[in-house]
Design an enzyme around this catalytic site. Structure first.
Site, PDB file in Angstrom:
ATOM      1  N   LYS A 146      63.147-144.262   3.859  1.00 17.25           N
ATOM      2  CA  LYS A 146      62.978-145.616   3.347  1.00 17.25           C
ATOM      3  C   LYS A 146      64.341-146.285   3.432  1.00 17.25           C
ATOM      4  O   LYS A 146      65.368-145.592   3.482  1.00 17.25           O
ATOM      5  CB  LYS A 146      62.522-145.554   1.876  1.00 17.25           C
ATOM      6  CG  LYS A 146      61.909-146.817   1.348  1.00 17.25           C
ATOM      7  CD  LYS A 146      60.406-146.858   1.507  1.00 17.25           C
ATOM      8  CE  LYS A 146      59.835-148.141   0.936  1.00 17.25           C
ATOM      9  NZ  LYS A 146      58.375-148.145   0.964  1.00 17.25           N
ATOM     10  N   GLY A 197      45.433-159.319  -4.662  1.00 17.30           N
ATOM     11  CA  GLY A 197      46.337-159.709  -3.579  1.00 17.30           C
ATOM     12  C   GLY A 197      45.774-159.246  -2.252  1.00 17.30           C
ATOM     13  O   GLY A 197      44.558-159.141  -2.083  1.00 17.30           O
ATOM     14  N   LYS A 198      46.686-158.940  -1.329  1.00 15.99           N
ATOM     15  CA  LYS A 198      46.245-158.585   0.025  1.00 15.99           C
ATOM     16  C   LYS A 198      45.283-157.396  -0.005  1.00 15.99           C
ATOM     17  O   LYS A 198      44.236-157.421   0.620  1.00 15.99           O
ATOM     18  CB  LYS A 198      47.467-158.276   0.902  1.00 15.99           C
ATOM     19  CG  LYS A 198      48.363-159.483   1.122  1.00 15.99           C
ATOM     20  CD  LYS A 198      49.440-159.225   2.149  1.00 15.99           C
ATOM     21  CE  LYS A 198      50.535-158.302   1.657  1.00 15.99           C
ATOM     22  NZ  LYS A 198      51.349-158.867   0.565  1.00 15.99           N
ATOM     23  N   GLY A 234      43.799-155.922  -2.881  1.00 10.71           N
ATOM     24  CA  GLY A 234      42.723-156.107  -3.861  1.00 10.71           C
ATOM     25  C   GLY A 234      41.554-156.909  -3.302  1.00 10.71           C
ATOM     26  O   GLY A 234      40.383-156.618  -3.597  1.00 10.71           O
TER      27      GLY A 234
HETATM   28  N1  LIG Z   1      49.836-153.884   1.386  1.00  5.78           N
HETATM   29  C1  LIG Z   1      49.847-152.590   1.682  1.00  5.78           C
HETATM   30  O1  LIG Z   1      49.572-152.189   2.821  1.00  5.78           O
HETATM   31  C2  LIG Z   1      50.155-151.575   0.617  1.00  5.78           C
HETATM   32  C3  LIG Z   1      50.258-150.226   1.005  1.00  5.78           C
HETATM   33  C4  LIG Z   1      50.502-149.256   0.011  1.00  5.78           C
HETATM   34  C5  LIG Z   1      50.663-149.668  -1.303  1.00  5.78           C
HETATM   35  N2  LIG Z   1      50.590-150.997  -1.629  1.00  5.78           N
HETATM   36  C6  LIG Z   1      50.776-151.365  -3.039  1.00  5.78           C
HETATM   37  O2  LIG Z   1      49.592-151.972  -3.521  1.00  5.78           O
HETATM   38  C7  LIG Z   1      49.899-152.980  -4.475  1.00  5.78           C
HETATM   39  C8  LIG Z   1      49.306-154.315  -4.023  1.00  5.78           C
HETATM   40  O3  LIG Z   1      49.828-154.627  -2.741  1.00  5.78           O
HETATM   41  P1  LIG Z   1      49.489-156.017  -2.039  1.00  5.78           P
HETATM   42  O4  LIG Z   1      50.007-155.907  -0.652  1.00  5.78           O
HETATM   43  O5  LIG Z   1      48.058-156.375  -2.272  1.00  5.78           O
HETATM   44  O6  LIG Z   1      50.435-156.988  -2.859  1.00  5.78           O
HETATM   45  P2  LIG Z   1      50.205-158.544  -3.177  1.00  5.78           P
HETATM   46  O7  LIG Z   1      51.542-159.042  -3.613  1.00  5.78           O
HETATM   47  O8  LIG Z   1      49.528-159.215  -2.024  1.00  5.78           O
HETATM   48  O9  LIG Z   1      49.158-158.541  -4.385  1.00  5.78           O
HETATM   49  C9  LIG Z   1      49.469-158.215  -5.686  1.00  5.78           C
HETATM   50  C10 LIG Z   1      48.599-159.088  -6.581  1.00  5.78           C
HETATM   51  O10 LIG Z   1      48.771-158.656  -7.930  1.00  5.78           O
HETATM   52  C11 LIG Z   1      48.862-159.800  -8.757  1.00  5.78           C
HETATM   53  N3  LIG Z   1      49.555-159.444  -9.991  1.00  5.78           N
HETATM   54  C12 LIG Z   1      50.881-159.309 -10.201  1.00  5.78           C
HETATM   55  N4  LIG Z   1      51.115-158.963 -11.492  1.00  5.78           N
HETATM   56  C13 LIG Z   1      49.909-158.863 -12.090  1.00  5.78           C
HETATM   57  C14 LIG Z   1      49.490-158.520 -13.406  1.00  5.78           C
HETATM   58  N5  LIG Z   1      50.367-158.227 -14.353  1.00  5.78           N
HETATM   59  N6  LIG Z   1      48.164-158.519 -13.677  1.00  5.78           N
HETATM   60  C15 LIG Z   1      47.269-158.842 -12.704  1.00  5.78           C
HETATM   61  N7  LIG Z   1      47.610-159.164 -11.455  1.00  5.78           N
HETATM   62  C16 LIG Z   1      48.905-159.181 -11.143  1.00  5.78           C
HETATM   63  C17 LIG Z   1      49.568-160.827  -7.911  1.00  5.78           C
HETATM   64  O11 LIG Z   1      49.337-162.145  -8.377  1.00  5.78           O
HETATM   65  C18 LIG Z   1      48.969-160.560  -6.536  1.00  5.78           C
HETATM   66  O12 LIG Z   1      47.808-161.348  -6.312  1.00  5.78           O
HETATM   67  C19 LIG Z   1      51.434-152.981  -4.584  1.00  5.78           C
HETATM   68  O13 LIG Z   1      51.797-152.128  -5.636  1.00  5.78           O
HETATM   69  C20 LIG Z   1      51.870-152.369  -3.268  1.00  5.78           C
HETATM   70  O14 LIG Z   1      53.131-151.736  -3.385  1.00  5.78           O
HETATM   71  C21 LIG Z   1      50.315-151.936  -0.708  1.00  5.78           C
END
Ligand SMILES: NC(=O)c1ccc[n+]([C@@H]2O[C@H](COP(=O)([O-])OP(=O)(O)OC[C@H]3O[C@@H](n4cnc5c(N)ncnc54)[C@H](O)[C@@H]3O)[C@@H](O)[C@H]2O)c1
Length: 360
Positions: A83, A185-186, A188
């Site tokens: 990383k 988010g992306k 969810g």
């Molecule tokens: N995108 C990927 O490919 C990927 C891969 C592995 C892990 N992750 C992990 O998954 C999680 C989500 O990733 P993502 O890409 O969807 O991120 P994102 O930033 O697109 O979505 C996160 C969402 O969570 C919401 N949020 C933030 N704080 C909050 C709270 N206290 N209560 C409710 N909602 C809240 C935000 O408004 C946002 O809509 C992160 O922890 C990320 O590290 C993502």
């Protein structure tokens, strides 16, 4: 946290290499952490973040690179764990020169480390970095990249959740279950769609008005609740943390009514020992780094020349891996998080050892 291991076990402790990189003109200060190359070149994203100080940045890169070794091992990839962090505010500092300077440092490692996106870095940034190094994934589709990794992250989480459902209720489906999704988010958003397709009832929350509006218009059948506290206290069967880390803390676990936790967020366990509290409460926790590996599977596929169907097939296997971990946890009488670590360490040791067979 120390960089050098005090034990002679090369797998479970100690980083192979930690590289500090600086380019004064562009303001680049980066640290690349390579935890293990036992299974292949280290792969892990670059986090661009305004750390309070250098010690914070170092602690984060050591922690994250170790986590990637475990994630990549259980994802079945021939890749080790690494990383990188860039220390600074991306809004103020990010420039073509800084990213390209960083790319040259990645190139200087000659393939021991592949970078990708993480918090603060995006597909477009990887395209810029790729002008200086071959060792970058997560580029845009126009540049032969895998694009948005959240597609297969969500698919993998869904597979892990199905395996957990089978373990608890005897059938690998979420049909008829109430699933609480925290964070639209992306990842969810895609996860919500898979759950609804499977016949689950979805209860969701997000702090962002835009995300709430999205779910109201796209999936009006989803029940929106005010916040995560309301979600965890509600009558749900499965809790899917898909926002930030630390979702499973003492307060949450004490009130959680779900039988299963499976979600995308990284580092869900707020502190060591919380996995035991979950197990004692009869809550099955599908380890975060196992079920959210679809994203790294997607970007890793780019190294071979991206093929979505092949990558999806690999992400689908998260079902089998989760199932195996849950069985191992039962057999060995340990929480699934411990079983996952054991399985990852076993693969790093068993397969990593094969490089000792001399070829030429
Ligand atoms: N995108 C990927 O490919 C990927 C891969 C592995 C892990 N992750 C992990 O998954 C999680 C989500 O990733 P993502 O890409 O969807 O991120 P994102 O930033 O697109 O979505 C996160 C969402 O969570 C919401 N949020 C933030 N704080 C909050 C709270 N206290 N209560 C409710 N909602 C809240 C935000 O408004 C946002 O809509 C992160 O922890 C990320 O590290 C993502």
């Amino acid at each position: 946290m120390g960089v050098f291991a005090s034990t002679d076990d090369p797998v479970s402790t100690g980083h192979e290499q930690v590289v500090f990189c600086q380019d004064k003109q562009s303001g680049l200060k980066a640290i690349i952490g390579i935890y293990s190359t036992a299974l292949g070149p280290a792969l892990g994203g670059t986090r661009f973040y305004p750390y309070a100080d250098e010690a914070d940045a170092l602690a984060d890169v050591l922690d994250l690179s170790r986590g990637m070794a475990y994630k990549n091992a259980l994802a079945g990839l021939d890749l080790g764990g690494g990383k990188a962090v860039i220390w600074g505010d991306p809004d103020q500092l990010k420039s073509e020169a800084l990213l390209r300077a960083y790319g040259r440092f990645v190139e200087s490692l000659n393939g021991r480390y592949y970078t990708a996106c993480d918090v603060g870095t995006y597909v477009a940034d990887m395209d810029v970095i790729a002008r200086e190094t071959r060792f970058v994934t997560g580029r845009s589709v126009e540049h032969g990249g895998a694009g948005d990794s959240s597609v297969l992250t969500a698919w993998g989480v869904f597979q892990g959740m199905r395996a957990a459902a089978e373990h608890v209720w005897g059938s690998p489906t979420l049909a008829g279950r109430r699933v609480g999704v925290a964070g639209l988010g992306k990842v969810g958003k895609y996860l919500t769609a898979h759950l609804l397709d499977d016949g689950a009832e979805v209860v969701a929350t997000d702090v962002a008005p835009r995300a709430r509006e999205w779910v109201r218009t796209t999936h009006p059948q989803v029940t929106l609740v005010d916040d995560t506290a309301a979600l965890v206290a509600s009558d749900i069967d499965v809790y899917a943390p898909c926002a930030l880390g630390g979702a499973l803390n003492d307060e949450t676990v004490a009130v959680l009514r779900a039988r299963v936790v499976a979600g995308a967020a990284n580092n869900q366990l707020a502190h060591p020992g919380i996995e035991k509290v979950l197990a004692d409460r009869g809550i099955l926790y599908a380890p975060d780094y196992v079920v959210n590996a679809g994203g790294v599977i997607q970007v890793a596929d780019e190294i071979e020349g991206f093929n979505f169907e092949r990558a999806k097939l690999r992400a689908t296997r998260i079902f089998d891996t989760t199932r195996e971990i849950l069985r191992l946890a039962d057999d060995e009488g340990v929480p699934p998080a411990v079983a996952a670590d054991r399985l990852a360490e076993r693969r790093m040791a068993d397969v990593g050892r094969l490089r000792a067979i001399h070829l030429r």
